[in-house]
Motif scaffolding. Structure first.
Motif, PDB file in Angstrom:
ATOM      1  N   LEU A 256      -5.270   6.091   7.236  1.00 52.36           N
ATOM      2  CA  LEU A 256      -4.130   5.259   6.848  1.00 52.36           C
ATOM      3  C   LEU A 256      -3.085   6.068   6.099  1.00 52.36           C
ATOM      4  O   LEU A 256      -1.894   6.023   6.436  1.00 52.36           O
ATOM      5  CB  LEU A 256      -4.628   4.099   5.970  1.00 52.36           C
ATOM      6  CG  LEU A 256      -3.541   3.311   5.241  1.00 52.36           C
ATOM      7  CD1 LEU A 256      -2.822   2.386   6.210  1.00 52.36           C
ATOM      8  CD2 LEU A 256      -4.120   2.522   4.075  1.00 52.36           C
ATOM      9  N   ILE A 257      -3.514   6.805   5.074  1.00 56.61           N
ATOM     10  CA  ILE A 257      -2.561   7.504   4.210  1.00 56.61           C
ATOM     11  C   ILE A 257      -1.970   8.735   4.887  1.00 56.61           C
ATOM     12  O   ILE A 257      -0.791   9.051   4.700  1.00 56.61           O
ATOM     13  CB  ILE A 257      -3.256   7.878   2.881  1.00 56.61           C
ATOM     14  CG1 ILE A 257      -3.623   6.591   2.122  1.00 56.61           C
ATOM     15  CG2 ILE A 257      -2.372   8.771   2.024  1.00 56.61           C
ATOM     16  CD1 ILE A 257      -4.373   6.811   0.838  1.00 56.61           C
ATOM     17  N   LYS A 258      -2.761   9.403   5.700  1.00 66.04           N
ATOM     18  CA  LYS A 258      -2.284  10.630   6.332  1.00 66.04           C
ATOM     19  C   LYS A 258      -1.497  10.371   7.601  1.00 66.04           C
ATOM     20  O   LYS A 258      -0.539  11.110   7.911  1.00 66.04           O
ATOM     21  CB  LYS A 258      -3.473  11.543   6.643  1.00 66.04           C
ATOM     22  CG  LYS A 258      -3.077  12.915   7.143  1.00 66.04           C
ATOM     23  CD  LYS A 258      -4.289  13.813   7.342  1.00 66.04           C
ATOM     24  CE  LYS A 258      -3.878  15.206   7.807  1.00 66.04           C
ATOM     25  NZ  LYS A 258      -5.067  16.089   7.994  1.00 66.04           N
ATOM     26  N   THR A 260      -1.213   6.683   9.508  1.00 68.18           N
ATOM     27  CA  THR A 260      -0.661   5.363   9.813  1.00 68.18           C
ATOM     28  C   THR A 260       0.608   5.064   9.023  1.00 68.18           C
ATOM     29  O   THR A 260       1.621   4.627   9.593  1.00 68.18           O
ATOM     30  CB  THR A 260      -1.718   4.270   9.550  1.00 68.18           C
ATOM     31  OG1 THR A 260      -2.916   4.582  10.263  1.00 68.18           O
ATOM     32  CG2 THR A 260      -1.203   2.915  10.003  1.00 68.18           C
ATOM     33  N   LEU A 261       0.562   5.264   7.707  1.00 71.43           N
ATOM     34  CA  LEU A 261       1.744   4.956   6.892  1.00 71.43           C
ATOM     35  C   LEU A 261       2.943   5.838   7.232  1.00 71.43           C
ATOM     36  O   LEU A 261       4.063   5.317   7.423  1.00 71.43           O
ATOM     37  CB  LEU A 261       1.400   5.069   5.408  1.00 71.43           C
ATOM     38  CG  LEU A 261       0.661   3.874   4.798  1.00 71.43           C
ATOM     39  CD1 LEU A 261       0.273   4.160   3.357  1.00 71.43           C
ATOM     40  CD2 LEU A 261       1.512   2.616   4.875  1.00 71.43           C
ATOM     41  N   PRO A 262       2.799   7.176   7.333  1.00 76.19           N
ATOM     42  CA  PRO A 262       3.951   7.980   7.743  1.00 76.19           C
ATOM     43  C   PRO A 262       4.516   7.556   9.095  1.00 76.19           C
ATOM     44  O   PRO A 262       5.738   7.499   9.273  1.00 76.19           O
ATOM     45  CB  PRO A 262       3.385   9.405   7.798  1.00 76.19           C
ATOM     46  CG  PRO A 262       2.271   9.398   6.800  1.00 76.19           C
ATOM     47  CD  PRO A 262       1.654   8.037   6.925  1.00 76.19           C
ATOM     48  N   SER A 263       3.638   7.252  10.043  1.00 75.82           N
ATOM     49  CA  SER A 263       4.112   6.809  11.366  1.00 75.82           C
ATOM     50  C   SER A 263       4.874   5.498  11.250  1.00 75.82           C
ATOM     51  O   SER A 263       5.880   5.292  11.952  1.00 75.82           O
ATOM     52  CB  SER A 263       2.930   6.637  12.319  1.00 75.82           C
ATOM     53  OG  SER A 263       2.275   7.873  12.534  1.00 75.82           O
ATOM     54  N   TRP A 264       4.419   4.618  10.374  1.00 75.38           N
ATOM     55  CA  TRP A 264       5.104   3.324  10.204  1.00 75.38           C
ATOM     56  C   TRP A 264       6.504   3.529   9.645  1.00 75.38           C
ATOM     57  O   TRP A 264       7.458   2.895  10.095  1.00 75.38           O
ATOM     58  CB  TRP A 264       4.290   2.435   9.266  1.00 75.38           C
ATOM     59  CG  TRP A 264       4.789   1.021   9.224  1.00 75.38           C
ATOM     60  CD1 TRP A 264       4.392  -0.026  10.002  1.00 75.38           C
ATOM     61  CD2 TRP A 264       5.808   0.512   8.346  1.00 75.38           C
ATOM     62  NE1 TRP A 264       5.097  -1.150   9.676  1.00 75.38           N
ATOM     63  CE2 TRP A 264       5.973  -0.851   8.652  1.00 75.38           C
ATOM     64  CE3 TRP A 264       6.587   1.069   7.341  1.00 75.38           C
ATOM     65  CZ2 TRP A 264       6.873  -1.670   7.998  1.00 75.38           C
ATOM     66  CZ3 TRP A 264       7.503   0.263   6.687  1.00 75.38           C
ATOM     67  CH2 TRP A 264       7.640  -1.095   7.006  1.00 75.38           C
ATOM     68  N   PHE A 265       6.660   4.413   8.672  1.00 74.35           N
ATOM     69  CA  PHE A 265       7.978   4.644   8.082  1.00 74.35           C
ATOM     70  C   PHE A 265       8.923   5.318   9.073  1.00 74.35           C
ATOM     71  O   PHE A 265      10.128   5.076   9.050  1.00 74.35           O
ATOM     72  CB  PHE A 265       7.850   5.499   6.815  1.00 74.35           C
ATOM     73  CG  PHE A 265       7.328   4.749   5.631  1.00 74.35           C
ATOM     74  CD1 PHE A 265       8.044   3.699   5.086  1.00 74.35           C
ATOM     75  CD2 PHE A 265       6.112   5.087   5.053  1.00 74.35           C
ATOM     76  CE1 PHE A 265       7.563   3.002   3.995  1.00 74.35           C
ATOM     77  CE2 PHE A 265       5.618   4.405   3.970  1.00 74.35           C
ATOM     78  CZ  PHE A 265       6.341   3.344   3.425  1.00 74.35           C
ATOM     79  N   VAL A 293      -2.007   2.835  -2.839  1.00 76.81           N
ATOM     80  CA  VAL A 293      -2.674   3.304  -4.052  1.00 76.81           C
ATOM     81  C   VAL A 293      -4.045   2.643  -4.221  1.00 76.81           C
ATOM     82  O   VAL A 293      -5.020   3.303  -4.603  1.00 76.81           O
ATOM     83  CB  VAL A 293      -1.786   3.043  -5.288  1.00 76.81           C
ATOM     84  CG1 VAL A 293      -2.551   3.342  -6.577  1.00 76.81           C
ATOM     85  CG2 VAL A 293      -0.524   3.901  -5.221  1.00 76.81           C
ATOM     86  N   LEU A 294      -4.140   1.358  -3.910  1.00 74.87           N
ATOM     87  CA  LEU A 294      -5.434   0.678  -4.018  1.00 74.87           C
ATOM     88  C   LEU A 294      -6.438   1.239  -3.015  1.00 74.87           C
ATOM     89  O   LEU A 294      -7.613   1.425  -3.338  1.00 74.87           O
ATOM     90  CB  LEU A 294      -5.250  -0.822  -3.802  1.00 74.87           C
ATOM     91  CG  LEU A 294      -4.648  -1.601  -4.978  1.00 74.87           C
ATOM     92  CD1 LEU A 294      -4.340  -3.028  -4.564  1.00 74.87           C
ATOM     93  CD2 LEU A 294      -5.604  -1.598  -6.167  1.00 74.87           C
ATOM     94  N   LYS A 314      -6.234  17.169  -0.583  1.00 76.25           N
ATOM     95  CA  LYS A 314      -5.664  17.485   0.722  1.00 76.25           C
ATOM     96  C   LYS A 314      -4.900  16.304   1.312  1.00 76.25           C
ATOM     97  O   LYS A 314      -3.750  16.444   1.744  1.00 76.25           O
ATOM     98  CB  LYS A 314      -6.773  17.929   1.677  1.00 76.25           C
ATOM     99  CG  LYS A 314      -6.258  18.332   3.050  1.00 76.25           C
ATOM    100  CD  LYS A 314      -7.397  18.814   3.935  1.00 76.25           C
ATOM    101  CE  LYS A 314      -6.876  19.201   5.321  1.00 76.25           C
ATOM    102  NZ  LYS A 314      -7.980  19.653   6.210  1.00 76.25           N
ATOM    103  N   ILE A 315      -5.538  15.123   1.326  1.00 76.23           N
ATOM    104  CA  ILE A 315      -4.899  13.945   1.919  1.00 76.23           C
ATOM    105  C   ILE A 315      -3.717  13.489   1.067  1.00 76.23           C
ATOM    106  O   ILE A 315      -2.625  13.206   1.583  1.00 76.23           O
ATOM    107  CB  ILE A 315      -5.919  12.809   2.071  1.00 76.23           C
ATOM    108  CG1 ILE A 315      -7.121  13.263   2.909  1.00 76.23           C
ATOM    109  CG2 ILE A 315      -5.260  11.589   2.717  1.00 76.23           C
ATOM    110  CD1 ILE A 315      -6.781  13.679   4.309  1.00 76.23           C
ATOM    111  N   LEU A 316      -3.917  13.426  -0.238  1.00 80.06           N
ATOM    112  CA  LEU A 316      -2.840  13.006  -1.129  1.00 80.06           C
ATOM    113  C   LEU A 316      -1.684  13.992  -1.075  1.00 80.06           C
ATOM    114  O   LEU A 316      -0.506  13.590  -1.030  1.00 80.06           O
ATOM    115  CB  LEU A 316      -3.375  12.887  -2.554  1.00 80.06           C
ATOM    116  CG  LEU A 316      -2.368  12.440  -3.612  1.00 80.06           C
ATOM    117  CD1 LEU A 316      -1.871  11.035  -3.309  1.00 80.06           C
ATOM    118  CD2 LEU A 316      -3.008  12.486  -5.009  1.00 80.06           C
ATOM    119  N   GLY A 317      -2.007  15.291  -1.071  1.00 81.57           N
ATOM    120  CA  GLY A 317      -0.948  16.299  -1.000  1.00 81.57           C
ATOM    121  C   GLY A 317      -0.140  16.176   0.269  1.00 81.57           C
ATOM    122  O   GLY A 317       1.089  16.339   0.255  1.00 81.57           O
TER     123      GLY A 317
END
Length: 407
Positions: A256-258, A260-265, A293-294, A314-317
């Motif tokens: 999701l964070i790496k 899905t979310l970037p693709s959505w934006f 964040v949750l 790694k993922i957060l960065g």
């Protein structure tokens, strides 16, 4: 066991079907008629039929209780993996022998609807949001909250018969058995944004939403209280994060964070192209920030002691690098600008206020780029707070920001 010795499932199948429909009534999921083809339609695959034949011959007494305690779960798993409607047929056979097991067997049969149909899972997700947020006129869920989401159990001791089961209870019973979880993050993200729109409009006509105004009683958007809307948005984000974490754990959260979310934006969204502005777009950004964040907190923890935190940098960065690159203009975004602004400011604020350890794990240069982008949005206080938590390496950039602000 000869075929002539089998109890006829057709006599009891219609009762099982009726109760399955009642259990699923809150979700809006319909099932094909089980007894439409008569008794000839009630067939089982040979391995399952043999197992049912074996188990059903045992008397239900203390002598055979140990065997049934082992065979029962195996029978349920085998029937659940077979095509629909094998489990309802098994339930119709067994409930004729053990009527006191009717509630359990029928509920188990209703769960198999979700194991063979991804659309049913999506409808169940939608029902969870509707119940938790009170977006439905159904008297069971009109007030929303955890009570409406989880309900009060199930069984024929309620209301003179098996009652509709709350969607949260259904999902807690089926999520471990869902085979394909790859589609879940995208569906939950879509349902979260749809819920935000429903929260924003709150039953008002679409043309009633005007510019955000500040009154003596707080911020209001037309006739909608911003604080009240944010409370429900946080609830929606909490539910979405819980569903993602339950469904796929660490792997799904990292995807999701790496990805899905970037693709959505980056993607262009039709509803936002049509002029979705103001409250809907802004609340959508905050919802995504709380959601992200949750999810990260569930998967990695919020401090350095969590075992899962080893995978966090790694993922957060990667995600913070995406934010900084978009702020630098290196990435073109397709989402509404208000959504993006609310997401970045909300995500950074939550990191600074709730997960400062995360900030220390991000590359210093990326933090400086992110801070510069926030300054361009006149978010000097947030930019300074971000650099202040970044440690010794960001002290110079923080000092420069303070001097520039004073000048």
């Amino acid at each position: 066991m000869n075929g002539k010795d089998w109890p006829s499932p057709a006599a009891n199948l219609s009762s099982v079907e009726e109760h399955i429909r009642k259990i699923l009534s809150v979700t809006g999921i319909d099932i094909p008629s089980l007894a439409a083809g008569g008794s000839s339609a009630a067939t089982l695959p040979l391995p399952l039929a043999a197992f049912v034949s074996l188990t059903i011959t045992y008397k239900i007494d203390k002598a055979s209780e140990r065997f049934l305690n082992l065979a029962g779960p195996a029978l349920e798993c085998l029937a659940a993996d077979c095509p629909w409607p094998c489990m309802p047929i098994v339930a119709s056979l067994w409930t004729q022998k053990a009527k006191r097991w009717f509630d359990f067997l029928v509920f188990s049969a209703s769960r198999t609807v979700f194991l063979h149909n991804s659309d049913a899972v999506v409808k169940l997700f939608k029902s969870c949001f509707t119940a938790a947020l009170g977006l439905d006129t159904n008297p069971i869920s009109c007030n929303g909250g955890v009570g409406a989401l989880l309900g009060h159990g199930f069984g024929s001791h309620f209301c003179g018969g098996i009652s509709p089961v709350a969607p949260g209870i259904l999902y807690l019973r089926v999520y471990r058995s869902i085979r394909d979880i790859g589609f879940i993050t995208g569906e939950i993200l879509s349902l979260l944004m749809h819920s935000v729109r429903e929260i924003a409009f709150n039953g008002l006509p679409r043309d009633k939403l005007v510019k955000l105004k500040t009154t003596k009683n707080g911020m209001r958007y037309g006739q909608v209280s911003f604080a009240a809307a944010m409370t429900r948005v946080k609830l929606a984000a909490s539910l979405a994060a819980s569903l993602v974490w339950l469904s796929g754990g660490l792997g799904l959260v990292q995807s999701l964070i790496k990805e899905t979310l970037p693709s959505w934006f980056i993607s262009v969204h039709r509803s936002e192209q049509q002029g979705s502005e103001g409250l809907v777009a802004m609340l959508g950004g905050y919802a995504l920030a709380y959601f992200a964040v949750l999810c990260g907190a569930f998967a990695w923890g919020v401090d350095s002691s969590a075992a899962a935190s080893k995978r966090r940098p790694k993922i957060l960065g990667s995600h913070v690098e995406f934010l900084a690159s978009a702020l630098d203009g290196k990435i073109s975004l397709g989402c509404d600008w208000a959504t993006w602004h609310a997401y970045v400011s909300g995500f950074v604020s939550l990191m600074v206020g709730c997960t400062p350890t995360w900030v220390l794990e991000v590359d210093v240069e990326v933090l400086k780029r992110l801070s510069r982008g926030l300054r361009q949005w006149n978010e000097e206080e947030l930019a300074l707070a971000l650099l202040g938590i970044g440690g010794i390496a960001t002290m110079g950039a923080a000092a420069e920001l303070i001097i520039e602000k004073d000048l």
